[in-house]
Design a protein around this motif. Structure first.
Motif, PDB file in Angstrom:
ATOM      1  N   ASP A  56      -3.328  14.323  -3.918  1.00 43.48           N
ATOM      2  CA  ASP A  56      -2.882  13.138  -3.188  1.00 43.48           C
ATOM      3  C   ASP A  56      -3.462  11.883  -3.823  1.00 43.48           C
ATOM      4  OD1 ASP A  56      -1.744  14.965  -1.466  1.00 43.48           O
ATOM      5  OD2 ASP A  56      -3.349  14.826   0.024  1.00 43.48           O
ATOM      6  N   GLY A  57      -2.726  10.791  -3.716  1.00 43.17           N
ATOM      7  CA  GLY A  57      -3.193   9.530  -4.278  1.00 43.17           C
ATOM      8  C   GLY A  57      -2.804   8.350  -3.423  1.00 43.17           C
ATOM      9  N   ARG A  58      -3.366   7.204  -3.769  1.00 44.22           N
ATOM     10  CA  ARG A  58      -3.015   5.960  -3.090  1.00 44.22           C
ATOM     11  C   ARG A  58      -2.953   4.843  -4.112  1.00 44.22           C
ATOM     12  NH1 ARG A  58      -6.487   2.475  -4.798  1.00 44.22           N
ATOM     13  NH2 ARG A  58      -8.700   2.790  -4.371  1.00 44.22           N
ATOM     14  N   ILE A  59      -2.124   3.831  -3.809  1.00 40.28           N
ATOM     15  CA  ILE A  59      -1.905   2.722  -4.742  1.00 40.28           C
ATOM     16  C   ILE A  59      -1.877   1.412  -3.955  1.00 40.28           C
ATOM     17  CG2 ILE A  59      -0.375   1.748  -6.501  1.00 40.28           C
ATOM     18  CD1 ILE A  59       0.898   4.610  -6.653  1.00 40.28           C
ATOM     19  N   TYR A  60      -2.655   0.435  -4.415  1.00 40.09           N
ATOM     20  CA  TYR A  60      -2.550  -0.934  -3.926  1.00 40.09           C
ATOM     21  C   TYR A  60      -1.845  -1.758  -5.011  1.00 40.09           C
ATOM     22  CZ  TYR A  60      -5.961   0.163  -0.271  1.00 40.09           C
ATOM     23  OH  TYR A  60      -6.608   0.711   0.808  1.00 40.09           O
ATOM     24  N   THR A  61      -0.875  -2.551  -4.602  1.00 36.94           N
ATOM     25  CA  THR A  61      -0.132  -3.385  -5.540  1.00 36.94           C
ATOM     26  C   THR A  61      -0.064  -4.813  -5.018  1.00 36.94           C
ATOM     27  OG1 THR A  61       1.256  -1.520  -6.234  1.00 36.94           O
ATOM     28  CG2 THR A  61       2.049  -3.718  -6.762  1.00 36.94           C
ATOM     29  N   VAL A  62      -0.392  -5.764  -5.869  1.00 36.91           N
ATOM     30  CA  VAL A  62      -0.249  -7.185  -5.546  1.00 36.91           C
ATOM     31  C   VAL A  62       0.548  -7.822  -6.671  1.00 36.91           C
ATOM     32  CG1 VAL A  62      -1.433  -9.360  -5.080  1.00 36.91           C
ATOM     33  CG2 VAL A  62      -2.472  -7.197  -4.358  1.00 36.91           C
ATOM     34  N   GLU A  63       1.580  -8.556  -6.327  1.00 38.89           N
ATOM     35  CA  GLU A  63       2.395  -9.191  -7.368  1.00 38.89           C
ATOM     36  C   GLU A  63       2.921 -10.533  -6.885  1.00 38.89           C
ATOM     37  OE1 GLU A  63       6.067  -7.023  -8.239  1.00 38.89           O
ATOM     38  OE2 GLU A  63       5.682  -5.807  -6.469  1.00 38.89           O
ATOM     39  N   GLY A  64       3.224 -11.378  -7.846  1.00 37.00           N
ATOM     40  CA  GLY A  64       3.753 -12.686  -7.516  1.00 37.00           C
ATOM     41  C   GLY A  64       4.589 -13.240  -8.661  1.00 37.00           C
ATOM     42  N   ARG A  65       5.471 -14.173  -8.318  1.00 38.31           N
ATOM     43  CA  ARG A  65       6.332 -14.789  -9.323  1.00 38.31           C
ATOM     44  C   ARG A  65       6.616 -16.235  -8.929  1.00 38.31           C
ATOM     45  NH1 ARG A  65      12.711 -13.486 -10.693  1.00 38.31           N
ATOM     46  NH2 ARG A  65      12.798 -14.644 -12.661  1.00 38.31           N
ATOM     47  N   ILE A  66       6.680 -17.106  -9.929  1.00 39.31           N
ATOM     48  CA  ILE A  66       7.064 -18.494  -9.714  1.00 39.31           C
ATOM     49  C   ILE A  66       8.063 -18.895 -10.789  1.00 39.31           C
ATOM     50  CG2 ILE A  66       5.019 -19.306 -10.978  1.00 39.31           C
ATOM     51  CD1 ILE A  66       5.147 -21.825  -9.177  1.00 39.31           C
ATOM     52  N   VAL A  67       9.167 -19.496 -10.365  1.00 43.04           N
ATOM     53  CA  VAL A  67      10.199 -19.988 -11.281  1.00 43.04           C
ATOM     54  C   VAL A  67      10.378 -21.478 -11.003  1.00 43.04           C
ATOM     55  CG1 VAL A  67      12.585 -19.785 -12.041  1.00 43.04           C
ATOM     56  CG2 VAL A  67      11.344 -17.747 -11.290  1.00 43.04           C
ATOM     57  N   ALA A  68      10.157 -22.293 -12.020  1.00 42.80           N
ATOM     58  CA  ALA A  68      10.228 -23.742 -11.868  1.00 42.80           C
ATOM     59  C   ALA A  68      11.321 -24.313 -12.765  1.00 42.80           C
ATOM     60  CB  ALA A  68       8.882 -24.381 -12.198  1.00 42.80           C
ATOM     61  N   TYR A 110       0.867  -1.184   0.000  1.00 44.89           N
ATOM     62  CA  TYR A 110       0.000   0.000   0.000  1.00 44.89           C
ATOM     63  C   TYR A 110       0.904   1.234   0.000  1.00 44.89           C
ATOM     64  CZ  TYR A 110      -2.942   3.798   1.651  1.00 44.89           C
ATOM     65  OH  TYR A 110      -3.582   5.007   1.767  1.00 44.89           O
ATOM     66  N   THR A 111       0.646   2.156  -0.929  1.00 43.85           N
ATOM     67  CA  THR A 111       1.450   3.362  -1.064  1.00 43.85           C
ATOM     68  C   THR A 111       0.568   4.590  -0.918  1.00 43.85           C
ATOM     69  OG1 THR A 111       3.047   2.284  -2.530  1.00 43.85           O
ATOM     70  CG2 THR A 111       2.959   4.684  -2.588  1.00 43.85           C
ATOM     71  N   ASP A 112       0.996   5.494  -0.061  1.00 40.86           N
ATOM     72  CA  ASP A 112       0.340   6.786   0.115  1.00 40.86           C
ATOM     73  C   ASP A 112       1.239   7.849  -0.512  1.00 40.86           C
ATOM     74  OD1 ASP A 112      -1.675   8.608   1.386  1.00 40.86           O
ATOM     75  OD2 ASP A 112       0.118   9.293   2.447  1.00 40.86           O
ATOM     76  N   TRP A 113       0.708   8.594  -1.492  1.00 36.09           N
ATOM     77  CA  TRP A 113       1.500   9.554  -2.272  1.00 36.09           C
ATOM     78  C   TRP A 113       0.894  10.940  -2.076  1.00 36.09           C
ATOM     79  CZ3 TRP A 113       2.831   8.557  -8.144  1.00 36.09           C
ATOM     80  CH2 TRP A 113       3.876   9.401  -8.523  1.00 36.09           C
TER      81      TRP A 113
END
Length: 815
Positions: free
Chosen positions: A654-666, A630-633
């Protein structure tokens, strides 16, 4: 044969002070040792930390030797023998607690034997290495780093990908995005920390570094090519404690290969490309390493040239493939290592970019076409010089980096108005950066330790503007209020702006283990910024009193403290959990807005994130990582356009940002690697400024610009022997870029994105020669990468297409 001096001295001593007798016993007795498959440089660091001995190497090239796993209760001597078995190197004992690794002398061949024919051996399948996050400035193991990081080593880039520069990084890292105005003109964004798509006087939101030297400040990405680069690291989220202003979204750190003090060698590459619907292109590079004084002084030089063929047709001027770009540049590095404790590096970079015309098209005219009244060329001249000094004392390290950057960027835009004569707007941004950083680092075991440093930065940006009309009538229509239109190709000066900032900083960070399995990190950065700004060549319409007031407001001093903190645990076997808080800021400045000069304030981001990591990519069969942030700008600085079309800067709210990320290496097999990543961003301008509200539709939710709400990438990498003397390498990828908007409000609210970019490559290596074939944009998609054409016309359906399907054939030769 004279004994070789140490080049790379890896000091790893026990945390407790030991007596000489204990040290002797420690060097000879068996100890519990556990070292994963790695490169020799990383393996001896781990061995030194686990046993308390000091291990040096005779030359840098030894550090890249692949080593097997070594585990068990072993003496240091036995552990070193297992690490070095079959490597062509051997370990020599210097004293009870000191060892030196040197190249083994070749066995003398019998005098009667005939010389064996030279047969090119296939490249071995190198064991995966432990990933160390060097951009943390404390050489933190990946499993002990609290945050999202992408690390690409030198095996990731072919010569064709190196010629792509930043575009290659964007294709590989889902969280990295960019505008697409052309090479050397783009703004880079990490996660959703994006201010706007036009180029104004604001500082970049992504910090870029070459080693320890800052590459940019108030200018776009210089787009240095990635030839002879050993590693690239991208740290996500604000990095204010260690990197300060301009790291709101994160940092990109490029680490070139250092000069080899022991061996002469080099590499050459040449490639030819053909673009569907466009002109051919090509690339050429050469790298040369020259030891000047054996194992004490060496020079490494890199040179390259790249031509990207055009593919946009201008139907108004009757020209095809107008957007050709030519790039040439090089680097030189001189390394001086008077002894095993000192390393001095002198580095220089030069690069020139010449774009013949803009690369946007008009949707209503058909694919890859537009109708412009004038050519819109651009160029970028980049020059960097840097001195880096490192001194090692056991597990203490002092690093000093000082350098200078000169970056000149010239852009032009079609300013022709409806039913008016052809007109061209030019903007030249000259940026000077002087920076120095001095830090003392203590690297302890497994991510523990501390860093204390001081830095100073001075940056000046001079933006000059002009308007040229090519009309022949005695009286020309006015395009920019207060700026005359002379006609007949005579330029008229428009108001520019000069911004200067001086930053003096103290920073520090420490990691400790309050309880076993829990690592706490705290840090802070105290920065004093002295700011000044002035209008350049102000037009007569500007009020003298208003100018004086704005410039007086711009001359000020600001002191900001940026705290940081994180917690990390590996109490669950094989899993790392972390939580992190970090901040970043950008100082304010002065901007030209239509017929006004006004001050914009500093902005600041605060990010709270949590994530987990299981396994290490390239080492473990499956490696998984995920993160939510979560980012508050506050007081967001954005480069926007005024009602005339001139780039300017303002605080948009003013702004706000929600970020969800993921990675898988097999790694289902030793030869095949599968890689998948995804990122989701939800950004909102929660408290828009009054002027933004006036431009927007009532009740409409405003998203932050230029970053897609959804993105993802899938890729594969396959390496295998081909016969007895060759190696085959196949790789492919597909990246999805979701929808985004050019800017804030209805005028700049045009959509972009929602396309898939693809690539496929194959190479065969036989001894020192590699043959390669690559394809990009396999589907020949013309998806819209960027919706800005000329800021003087924001209502036409401009779009920036992907480069059409392109095939490249290349050959590399190492010596």
């Amino acid at each position: 044969m004279a004994r070789k001096a140490d080049l790379l001295f890896v000091a790893a001593l026990t945390l407790a002070i030991a007596t000489p007798a204990m040290a002797v016993q420690r060097g000879a007795d068996r100890q519990s040792i556990s070292i994963a498959p790695a490169r020799l440089g990383d393996a001896v660091v781990a061995l030194g930390r686990q046993t308390g001995v000091s291990i040096g190497m005779s030359d840098q090239s030894l550090a890249g030797i692949a080593t097997p796993a070594v585990t068990g209760r072993l003496s240091v001597e036995v552990a070193l023998k297992r690490l070095l078995k079959g490597s062509g190197a051997t370990a020599r004992r210097i004293d009870a607690t000191t060892w030196r690794i040197v190249r083994a002398r070749p066995a003398r061949a019998p005098a009667t034997s005939a010389p064996a024919p030279i047969v090119a051996a296939p490249l071995p399948d190198l064991p995966p290495t432990e990933i160390v996050v060097t951009a943390s400035k404390r050489d933190t193991p990946l499993l002990r780093y609290a945050g999202m990081v992408e690390a690409l080593d030198n095996r990731a880039f072919s010569s064709g990908e190196a010629s792509g520069g930043t575009a290659t990084l964007i294709a590989r890292i889902a969280s990295l995005s960019s505008t697409h105005a052309g090479a050397g003109r783009n703004k880079l964004f990490i996660r959703a920390i994006a201010d706007s798509g036009v180029a104004g006087p604001t500082q970049a939101t992504t910090g870029q570094y070459l080693g320890d030297m800052r590459l940019n400040y108030a200018a776009p990405d210089p787009d240095l090519k990635l030839y002879d680069v050993g590693r690239v690291e991208v740290l996500e989220g604000p990095q204010g404690t260690l990197y300060g202003a301009g790291s709101l979204g994160g940092i990109i750190r490029i680490m070139p290969n250092a000069p080899n003090l022991a061996e002469f060698g080099g590499q050459m590459s040449v490639g030819a490309s053909a673009t569907q619907h466009g002109d051919p292109g090509g690339d050429l590079s050469a790298t040369l390493n020259i030891p000047i004084v054996a194992e004490k002084v060496a020079l490494r030089v890199v040179g390259y040239g790249v031509q990207d063929g055009g593919y946009i047709d201008d139907v108004n001027r009757g020209l095809d493939d107008v957007n050709r770009t030519r790039i040439w540049g090089g680097r030189a590095a001189l390394r001086i290592a008077p002894d095993e404790n000192w390393t001095i590096d002198l580095n220089g970079v030069i690069q020139h970019i010449n774009g013949r015309d803009a690369q946007y098209a008009t949707g209503s005219l058909g694919s890859l076409q537009r109708a412009s009244s004038v050519a819109q060329p651009f160029r970028s001249d980049y020059l960097l010089g840097n001195v880096r000094i490192e001194r090692q004392w056991d597990n203490l390290r002092f690093v000093s980096s000082t350098g200078y950057v000169r970056h000149d960027l010239a852009e032009s835009y079609d300013a022709t108005q409806q039913n008016g004569p052809p007109s061209l707007f030019r903007q030249i941004n000259k940026v000077d950066i002087f920076s120095t950083e001095n830090r003392l680092v203590r690297d302890l075991d497994n991510g523990l330790g501390w860093i204390l440093g001081a830095s100073y930065l001075q940056s000046t940006s001079n933006i000059r503007r002009s308007l040229t009309s090519y009309g022949t009538a005695p009286i020309q229509p006015e395009i920019i209020p207060g700026v005359p239109s002379y006609g007949r190709g005579m330029p008229a000066t428009a108001t520019g702006v000069r911004n200067s900032v001086k930053e003096a900083t103290l920073f520090g960070e420490a990691s400790f283990e309050p309880v076993k399995g829990l690592i706490a990190t705290i840090g802070g950065r105290l920065t004093n910024s002295r700011l000044s700004g002035e209008a350049l060549n102000p037009v007569a319409a500007l009020s003298t009193a208003e100018l004086a007031r704005a410039e007086a407001q711009a001359d000020r001093s600001e002191t900001i403290f940026l705290p940081s903190a994180s917690l990390l645990t590996d109490a669950i076997p094989g899993v790392t959990l972390y939580a992190r808080f970090q901040q970043g800021f950008r100082p304010g400045g002065l901007a030209v807005d239509d017929q006004r000069v006004r001050r914009f304030q500093n902005d600041r981001v605060s990010t709270v994130e949590a994530g987990f990591r299981k396994g290490v990519p390239g080492r473990d069969a499956i490696a998984v990582s995920a993160n939510i942030a979560y980012t508050d700008w506050r007081d967001i600085q954005a480069d926007v356009t005024d009602r005339i079309g001139l780039p300017t800067t303002a605080n948009i709210g003013d702004g706000r940002i929600y970020t969800v990320e993921g990675r898988i290496v097999a790694r289902p097999t030793q030869r095949l690697t599968l890689d998948g990543s995804i990122i989701y961003n939800d950004s909102r301008l929660t408290q828009p400024a009054l002027f933004v509200k006036a431009l927007s539709y009532d009740g409409r939710s405003l998203t932050l610009p230029n970053v897609a709400n959804l993105g993802g990438r899938v890729a594969f990498d396959y390496r295998a022997p081909l016969g007895d003397a060759m190696q085959l390498h196949l790789s492919g990828s597909a990246r999805y870029i979701g929808k985004s908007r050019l800017g804030v409000g209805p005028i700049l609210g045009g959509t972009q994105g929602n396309y898939v970019d693809t690539a496929l490559s194959a190479s065969v290596t036989q001894g020192p020669v590699q043959y390669s074939l690559s394809l990009t944009n396999l589907l020949d998609s013309d998806g819209n990468r960027f919706s800005l054409g000329t800021p003087f016309d924001l209502r036409t359906d401009y779009y920036t297409p992907l480069r059409p399907r392109t095939v490249r054939v290349g050959i590399d030769f190492a010596f």
